[in-house]
Design a protein around this motif. Sequence first.
Motif, PDB file in Angstrom:
ATOM      1  N   PHE A  63     -11.582   2.214   2.752  1.00  0.00           N
ATOM      2  CA  PHE A  63     -10.835   2.587   2.431  1.00  0.00           C
ATOM      3  C   PHE A  63      -9.765   1.612   1.737  1.00  0.00           C
ATOM      4  O   PHE A  63     -10.151   0.251   2.345  1.00  0.00           O
ATOM      5  CB  PHE A  63      -9.659   2.948   3.329  1.00  0.00           C
ATOM      6  N   ASP A  64      -8.760   1.396   0.338  1.00  0.00           N
ATOM      7  CA  ASP A  64      -7.545   0.357   0.287  1.00  0.00           C
ATOM      8  C   ASP A  64      -6.743   0.075   1.439  1.00  0.00           C
ATOM      9  O   ASP A  64      -6.876   1.062   2.656  1.00  0.00           O
ATOM     10  CB  ASP A  64      -6.747   0.096  -0.816  1.00  0.00           C
ATOM     11  N   VAL A  65      -6.166  -0.936   1.848  1.00  0.00           N
ATOM     12  CA  VAL A  65      -5.527  -1.365   2.657  1.00  0.00           C
ATOM     13  C   VAL A  65      -3.539  -1.016   1.733  1.00  0.00           C
ATOM     14  O   VAL A  65      -3.679   0.243   2.717  1.00  0.00           O
ATOM     15  CB  VAL A  65      -5.500  -2.097   3.497  1.00  0.00           C
ATOM     16  N   ASP A  66      -3.721  -1.964   0.525  1.00  0.00           N
ATOM     17  CA  ASP A  66      -2.071  -1.918   0.390  1.00  0.00           C
ATOM     18  C   ASP A  66      -1.772  -0.456  -0.354  1.00  0.00           C
ATOM     19  O   ASP A  66      -2.046  -0.268  -0.619  1.00  0.00           O
ATOM     20  CB  ASP A  66      -1.754  -3.022   0.008  1.00  0.00           C
ATOM     21  N   ASP A  67      -0.622  -0.446   0.417  1.00  0.00           N
ATOM     22  CA  ASP A  67      -0.110   1.278  -0.183  1.00  0.00           C
ATOM     23  C   ASP A  67      -1.215   2.530  -0.425  1.00  0.00           C
ATOM     24  O   ASP A  67      -0.651   3.184  -0.544  1.00  0.00           O
ATOM     25  CB  ASP A  67       0.623   0.855  -1.436  1.00  0.00           C
ATOM     26  N   THR A  68      -2.256   2.133   0.582  1.00  0.00           N
ATOM     27  CA  THR A  68      -3.043   2.964   0.415  1.00  0.00           C
ATOM     28  C   THR A  68      -3.116   3.546   2.526  1.00  0.00           C
ATOM     29  O   THR A  68      -2.701   4.262   2.965  1.00  0.00           O
ATOM     30  CB  THR A  68      -4.187   2.681   0.068  1.00  0.00           C
ATOM     31  N   LEU A  69      -3.223   2.511   3.300  1.00  0.00           N
ATOM     32  CA  LEU A  69      -2.969   2.787   4.633  1.00  0.00           C
ATOM     33  C   LEU A  69      -1.798   2.683   5.137  1.00  0.00           C
ATOM     34  O   LEU A  69      -1.112   2.786   6.197  1.00  0.00           O
ATOM     35  CB  LEU A  69      -4.415   1.993   5.807  1.00  0.00           C
ATOM     36  N   THR A  74      -7.598  -0.073 -10.983  1.00  0.00           N
ATOM     37  CA  THR A  74      -8.200  -1.076  -9.806  1.00  0.00           C
ATOM     38  C   THR A  74      -9.181  -0.362  -8.741  1.00  0.00           C
ATOM     39  O   THR A  74      -9.864  -1.049  -7.644  1.00  0.00           O
ATOM     40  CB  THR A  74      -7.596  -2.076  -9.417  1.00  0.00           C
ATOM     41  N   ASP A  75      -8.586   0.650  -8.642  1.00  0.00           N
ATOM     42  CA  ASP A  75      -9.812   1.102  -7.274  1.00  0.00           C
ATOM     43  C   ASP A  75      -9.845   2.105  -7.764  1.00  0.00           C
ATOM     44  O   ASP A  75     -11.379   2.286  -7.671  1.00  0.00           O
ATOM     45  CB  ASP A  75      -8.305   1.897  -6.044  1.00  0.00           C
ATOM     46  N   ALA A  76      -9.672   3.468  -7.742  1.00  0.00           N
ATOM     47  CA  ALA A  76     -10.599   4.748  -8.291  1.00  0.00           C
ATOM     48  C   ALA A  76     -11.371   4.918  -9.421  1.00  0.00           C
ATOM     49  O   ALA A  76     -12.782   4.926  -9.273  1.00  0.00           O
ATOM     50  CB  ALA A  76     -10.086   6.091  -8.593  1.00  0.00           C
ATOM     51  N   GLY A 107      -8.939   4.193  -3.021  1.00  0.00           N
ATOM     52  CA  GLY A 107      -7.119   3.425  -3.087  1.00  0.00           C
ATOM     53  C   GLY A 107      -6.247   4.676  -4.077  1.00  0.00           C
ATOM     54  O   GLY A 107      -6.175   5.399  -4.563  1.00  0.00           O
ATOM     55  N   ASP A 108      -4.764   3.315  -3.969  1.00  0.00           N
ATOM     56  CA  ASP A 108      -3.683   4.252  -5.039  1.00  0.00           C
ATOM     57  C   ASP A 108      -3.896   3.732  -5.750  1.00  0.00           C
ATOM     58  O   ASP A 108      -2.661   4.601  -7.067  1.00  0.00           O
ATOM     59  CB  ASP A 108      -2.415   3.353  -3.636  1.00  0.00           C
ATOM     60  N   LYS A 109      -4.641   3.137  -6.087  1.00  0.00           N
ATOM     61  CA  LYS A 109      -4.053   2.451  -8.004  1.00  0.00           C
ATOM     62  C   LYS A 109      -5.720   3.456  -8.674  1.00  0.00           C
ATOM     63  O   LYS A 109      -6.729   2.659  -8.477  1.00  0.00           O
ATOM     64  CB  LYS A 109      -4.277   1.727  -8.155  1.00  0.00           C
TER      65      LYS A 109
HETATM   66 MG   LIG Z   1      -3.601  -0.718  -2.883  1.00  0.00          MG
END
Ligand SMILES: [Mg+2]
Length: 230
Positions: A5-11, A184-186, A179-181
């Motif tokens: 998991f991503d942390v910021d704005d995901t968890l 840069t995430d998915a 992740g929420d982005k």
């Molecule tokens: Mg994030």
Amino acid sequence: MPIFFDVDDTLIDHHSAAEKGALALYRRHMARLSVALSEDEFLARWHESAERHFAAFAAGECSYQEQRRRRIRDFFGAELSDAEADALFGVYLAEYERGWALFPDVLLCLDALQGETLGVISNNATSATLGKLQATGIARRFAVIMTVDVAGVGKPDPVIFRAACAQAGAVAAHCVYVGDKLDTDALAAQRAGLQGVWLNRRAERPQGDPQVLEIRSLLELPKLLRNRGW
Ligand SMILES: [Mg+2]
């Protein structure tokens, strides 16, 4: 199958906490701003400045402390000493840390995934990431905590994703990352060989990318993984 998991704005609801911190800084020190700004203007620019300087840190272009000072100097002047910049950032940080909270779907999702190898991949520093996970009571849920200081570079670089997979003892193709982005995430996770899942909490676009699985809440994740046989 390891799930990262991503942390910021995901968890953790980073955006709300950052807004509380930025408001505290604005209300206490608006008279010292280099350019007069309304509260809304300050908040919008604070988020933009944070993204920009944090990306420089994640790319290895400046230190963690330096990105904090650059963000402060954007608003209060390039001539500020390091000590002055640190003191102003401290006003933001105290309120930001008080604002750390999990999204309501996090514990239910993590409970449903019990027994799986779980990890986080964050563009933050290790101490800050651990601090957040400990403050919100979920640190011991994660077997892998992969950060910029450990990997040497942050997302979207494939190196940090692959380092997390290696630490979990799995090949990238057998790992999932959420992740929420979108970029840069998915998509970055897909490029590194993992299965990327975009957590589109704010329903930003009807469909982000046909290559990427999309969920609107972490509550959808356990079922998505089951349906795919993961
Ligand atoms: Mg994030």
